[in-house]
Design a protein around this motif. Structure first.
Motif, PDB file in Angstrom:
ATOM      1  N   ALA A  46       0.890  -1.138   0.182  1.00 53.67           N
ATOM      2  CA  ALA A  46       0.006  -0.044  -0.068  1.00 53.67           C
ATOM      3  C   ALA A  46       0.740   1.166   0.085  1.00 53.67           C
ATOM      4  N   HIS A  47       2.158   1.037   0.495  1.00 55.12           N
ATOM      5  CA  HIS A  47       2.854   2.284   0.405  1.00 55.12           C
ATOM      6  C   HIS A  47       3.690   2.610  -0.774  1.00 55.12           C
ATOM      7  N   LEU A  48       3.504   1.674  -1.678  1.00 55.28           N
ATOM      8  CA  LEU A  48       4.319   1.847  -3.091  1.00 55.28           C
ATOM      9  C   LEU A  48       4.059   3.100  -3.773  1.00 55.28           C
ATOM     10  N   PRO A  49       2.926   3.696  -3.846  1.00 59.36           N
ATOM     11  CA  PRO A  49       2.822   4.954  -4.472  1.00 59.36           C
ATOM     12  C   PRO A  49       3.629   6.166  -3.771  1.00 59.36           C
ATOM     13  N   GLU A  50       3.923   5.747  -2.601  1.00 63.84           N
ATOM     14  CA  GLU A  50       4.871   6.890  -1.978  1.00 63.84           C
ATOM     15  C   GLU A  50       6.136   7.001  -2.391  1.00 63.84           C
ATOM     16  N   LEU A  51       6.515   6.150  -3.085  1.00 63.49           N
ATOM     17  CA  LEU A  51       8.097   5.874  -3.851  1.00 63.49           C
ATOM     18  C   LEU A  51       8.054   6.714  -5.031  1.00 63.49           C
ATOM     19  N   ALA A  52       9.551   7.050  -5.214  1.00 64.89           N
ATOM     20  CA  ALA A  52       9.393   7.813  -6.320  1.00 64.89           C
ATOM     21  C   ALA A  52       9.386   6.699  -7.672  1.00 64.89           C
ATOM     22  N   PRO A  53       8.850   7.312  -8.790  1.00 60.90           N
ATOM     23  CA  PRO A  53       8.438   6.216  -9.970  1.00 60.90           C
ATOM     24  C   PRO A  53       9.421   5.439 -10.357  1.00 60.90           C
ATOM     25  N   ALA A  54      10.941   5.926 -10.385  1.00 64.85           N
ATOM     26  CA  ALA A  54      12.164   5.224 -10.545  1.00 64.85           C
ATOM     27  C   ALA A  54      12.179   3.988  -9.732  1.00 64.85           C
ATOM     28  N   GLU A  55      11.743   4.145  -8.390  1.00 67.14           N
ATOM     29  CA  GLU A  55      12.072   3.060  -7.425  1.00 67.14           C
ATOM     30  C   GLU A  55      10.972   1.946  -7.564  1.00 67.14           C
ATOM     31  N   ARG A  56       9.732   2.269  -8.083  1.00 64.58           N
ATOM     32  CA  ARG A  56       8.800   1.360  -7.926  1.00 64.58           C
ATOM     33  C   ARG A  56       8.823  -0.022  -8.710  1.00 64.58           C
ATOM     34  N   PRO A  57       9.602  -0.072  -9.690  1.00 66.01           N
ATOM     35  CA  PRO A  57       9.678  -1.214 -10.330  1.00 66.01           C
ATOM     36  C   PRO A  57      10.583  -2.365  -9.428  1.00 66.01           C
ATOM     37  N   ARG A  58      11.630  -1.771  -9.020  1.00 68.24           N
ATOM     38  CA  ARG A  58      12.635  -2.592  -8.333  1.00 68.24           C
ATOM     39  C   ARG A  58      12.017  -3.373  -6.974  1.00 68.24           C
ATOM     40  N   VAL A  59      10.894  -2.271  -6.318  1.00 65.23           N
ATOM     41  CA  VAL A  59      10.280  -2.737  -5.164  1.00 65.23           C
ATOM     42  C   VAL A  59       9.092  -3.644  -5.638  1.00 65.23           C
ATOM     43  N   GLY A  60       8.370  -3.493  -6.601  1.00 64.03           N
ATOM     44  CA  GLY A  60       7.417  -4.307  -7.331  1.00 64.03           C
ATOM     45  C   GLY A  60       8.229  -5.584  -7.530  1.00 64.03           C
ATOM     46  N   GLN A  61       9.107  -5.800  -8.108  1.00 62.26           N
ATOM     47  CA  GLN A  61       9.682  -7.084  -8.511  1.00 62.26           C
ATOM     48  C   GLN A  61      10.061  -7.901  -7.151  1.00 62.26           C
ATOM     49  N   ALA A  62      10.417  -6.998  -6.024  1.00 63.91           N
ATOM     50  CA  ALA A  62      10.892  -7.876  -5.053  1.00 63.91           C
ATOM     51  C   ALA A  62       9.685  -8.387  -4.150  1.00 63.91           C
ATOM     52  N   ALA A  63       8.540  -7.602  -4.594  1.00 64.30           N
ATOM     53  CA  ALA A  63       7.196  -8.090  -3.755  1.00 64.30           C
ATOM     54  C   ALA A  63       6.876  -9.401  -4.349  1.00 64.30           C
ATOM     55  N   ASN A  64       7.136  -9.227  -5.812  1.00 63.01           N
ATOM     56  CA  ASN A  64       6.760 -10.644  -6.576  1.00 63.01           C
ATOM     57  C   ASN A  64       7.429 -11.770  -6.034  1.00 63.01           C
ATOM     58  N   THR A  65       8.727 -11.581  -5.786  1.00 60.90           N
ATOM     59  CA  THR A  65       9.616 -12.829  -5.664  1.00 60.90           C
ATOM     60  C   THR A  65       9.225 -13.253  -4.085  1.00 60.90           C
ATOM     61  N   VAL A  66       8.892 -12.290  -3.223  1.00 57.81           N
ATOM     62  CA  VAL A  66       8.501 -12.308  -1.780  1.00 57.81           C
ATOM     63  C   VAL A  66       7.215 -13.200  -1.712  1.00 57.81           C
ATOM     64  N   LYS A  67       6.261 -12.685  -2.712  1.00 55.07           N
ATOM     65  CA  LYS A  67       4.945 -13.536  -2.714  1.00 55.07           C
ATOM     66  C   LYS A  67       4.988 -14.953  -3.287  1.00 55.07           C
ATOM     67  N   GLN A  68       6.017 -15.173  -4.183  1.00 60.36           N
ATOM     68  CA  GLN A  68       6.285 -16.555  -4.453  1.00 60.36           C
ATOM     69  C   GLN A  68       6.702 -17.348  -3.446  1.00 60.36           C
ATOM     70  N   ALA A  69       7.758 -16.656  -2.718  1.00 59.40           N
ATOM     71  CA  ALA A  69       8.331 -17.609  -1.688  1.00 59.40           C
ATOM     72  C   ALA A  69       7.388 -17.867  -0.632  1.00 59.40           C
ATOM     73  N   LEU A  70       6.550 -16.765  -0.161  1.00 61.68           N
ATOM     74  CA  LEU A  70       5.641 -17.063   0.882  1.00 61.68           C
ATOM     75  C   LEU A  70       4.688 -18.082   0.541  1.00 61.68           C
ATOM     76  N   THR A  71       4.089 -18.255  -0.847  1.00 62.14           N
ATOM     77  CA  THR A  71       3.202 -19.253  -1.592  1.00 62.14           C
ATOM     78  C   THR A  71       3.722 -20.276  -1.323  1.00 62.14           C
TER      79      THR A  71
END
Ligand code: DAH
Length: 345
Positions: A46-71
């Motif tokens: 939910a905090h993603l929009p607070e990031l600078a646009p350039a940082e979002r893809p990296r965090v987004g990618q990390a989120a996907n990896t974490v989601k996969q690991a959690l699943t």
């Protein structure tokens, strides 16, 4: 807040949590807490929009990896818990318990009695013959020594289809049909349905009879007696008493009716202190009609009455079944109540 750090911390945190989840239900609670719509991962994202646009893809990618690991962690734990559940269930499974038996149908008592009688006479060498239920006047009456206007026709209330076609009122026409198609020696029984215009507590418009007859040189009344006595003792029990009473049928001469000692009261006429309702205290019940085949019947089928003699008998199958099984009400046979029928399995 450092979203990447937050994301990375989720995995070890879950690992600890999962170790404590000991049921599939607790596991599901954990899944909702981490991966649910308002779960930990969603809260971080939910905090993603607070990031600078350039940082979002990296965090987004990390989120996907974490989601996969959690699943994956959930799935692994789920397999373990499911296997444990199955093992627990199996440890309670007792393979020595009796299984559930499949439901078996049973033969109708009328069928049982017909089969029994056919097998008794089959063993004596009798053929089993059948014929049409829609019969003509000739076979049902005339050839049996009941010419038109014969008073004996009044003995049976007939279901007529036309003036000369009718529902057979007895199985005796099979005597005529069989003798016409075979030369002596002949011994046969004919089971089947018969019809009469009769319907009350003790009569149904359709019921079953078995006709039997034997023709050869020198067939005597003694053979009739011996055959029927041994047949009745086979069906009703070896100590059944059998008596022959003079009677009349147009197609036999001499004729007799046969009584057996009442199988409900054992011939005593009473059950305990109660009068026996089946034999009406006489100790005897009528079971069949019989006699020596009338020479007139032989003439109509083309047998020479000077050469051949024979006997015949006829009995009601429902009546035999009622006496044999102690069934008090004729209507039981036609209602097809499973509670009644299944007693004959
Ligand atoms: N046909 C007779 C009836 O329906 C029964 C019967 C009596 C048959 C005597 C016979 C017999 O063959 O000999 O009442």
């Amino acid at each position: 807040m450092d979203l990447l750090k937050e994301l990375e911390s989720l995995v070890p945190e879950l690992e600890r949590g999962l170790g404590q989840a000991s049921s599939l239900q607790e596991l599901e609670e954990q899944r909702i807490a981490f991966l649910g719509r308002k779960g930990r991962l969603a809260q971080v994202m939910a905090h993603l929009p607070e990031l600078a646009p350039a940082e979002r893809p990296r965090v987004g990618q990390a989120a996907n990896t974490v989601k996969q690991a959690l699943t994956e962690l959930f799935e692994q734990r789920k397999v373990v818990l499911e296997q444990a559940k199955e093992a627990a269930a199996l440890s309670r499974f007792d393979p020595s318990l009796p299984g559930r038996m499949p439901w078996h149908g049973s033969l109708h008592p009328v069928t049982l009695v017909m089969e029994e009688i056919c097998s008794v006479f089959g063993a004596l060498g009798y053929d089993i013959v059948t014929g049409p239920e829609v019969e003509n006047d000739y076979h049902n009456f005339e050839a049996l020594n009941m010419p038109p206007e014969h008073p004996a026709r009044d003995m049976q209330d007939t279901l007529y289809i036309t003036e000369s076609i009718l529902m057979r009122t007895h199985t005796s026409p099979l005597q005529v049909r069989t003798m016409k198609s075979l030369r002596p020696p002949v011994a046969a029984i004919a089971p089947g349905k018969v019809y009469r215009r009769d319907s009350d507590i003790t009569h149904t418009p359709m019921f079953h009879q078995i006709e039997g007859f034997m023709v050869d040189h020198n067939v005597s009344m003694a053979e009739l007696r011996g055959t029927l006595t041994s047949f009745l003792r086979t069906v009703f029990g070896g100590d059944t008493r059998v008596r022959f009473r003079p009677s009349f049928f147009p197609f036999t001469e001499p004729s007799a009716e046969v009584d057996i000692s009442c199988c409900i009261c054992g011939g005593k006429g009473h059950v305990g202190n109660e009068p026996c309702r089946v034999c009406k205290t006489t100790g005897w019940v009528e079971i069949l009609g019989c006699g020596m085949i009338d020479p007139e019947v032989f003439k109509s089928v083309g047998y020479d009455p000077e050469v051949y003699t024979g006997f015949a008998f006829g009995l009601g199958v429902e009546r035999v079944a009622m006496l044999k099984y102690g069934i008090g009400d004729l209507r039981m046979f036609f209602e097809n109540d499973v509670r009644f029928l299944s007693q004959f399995a």
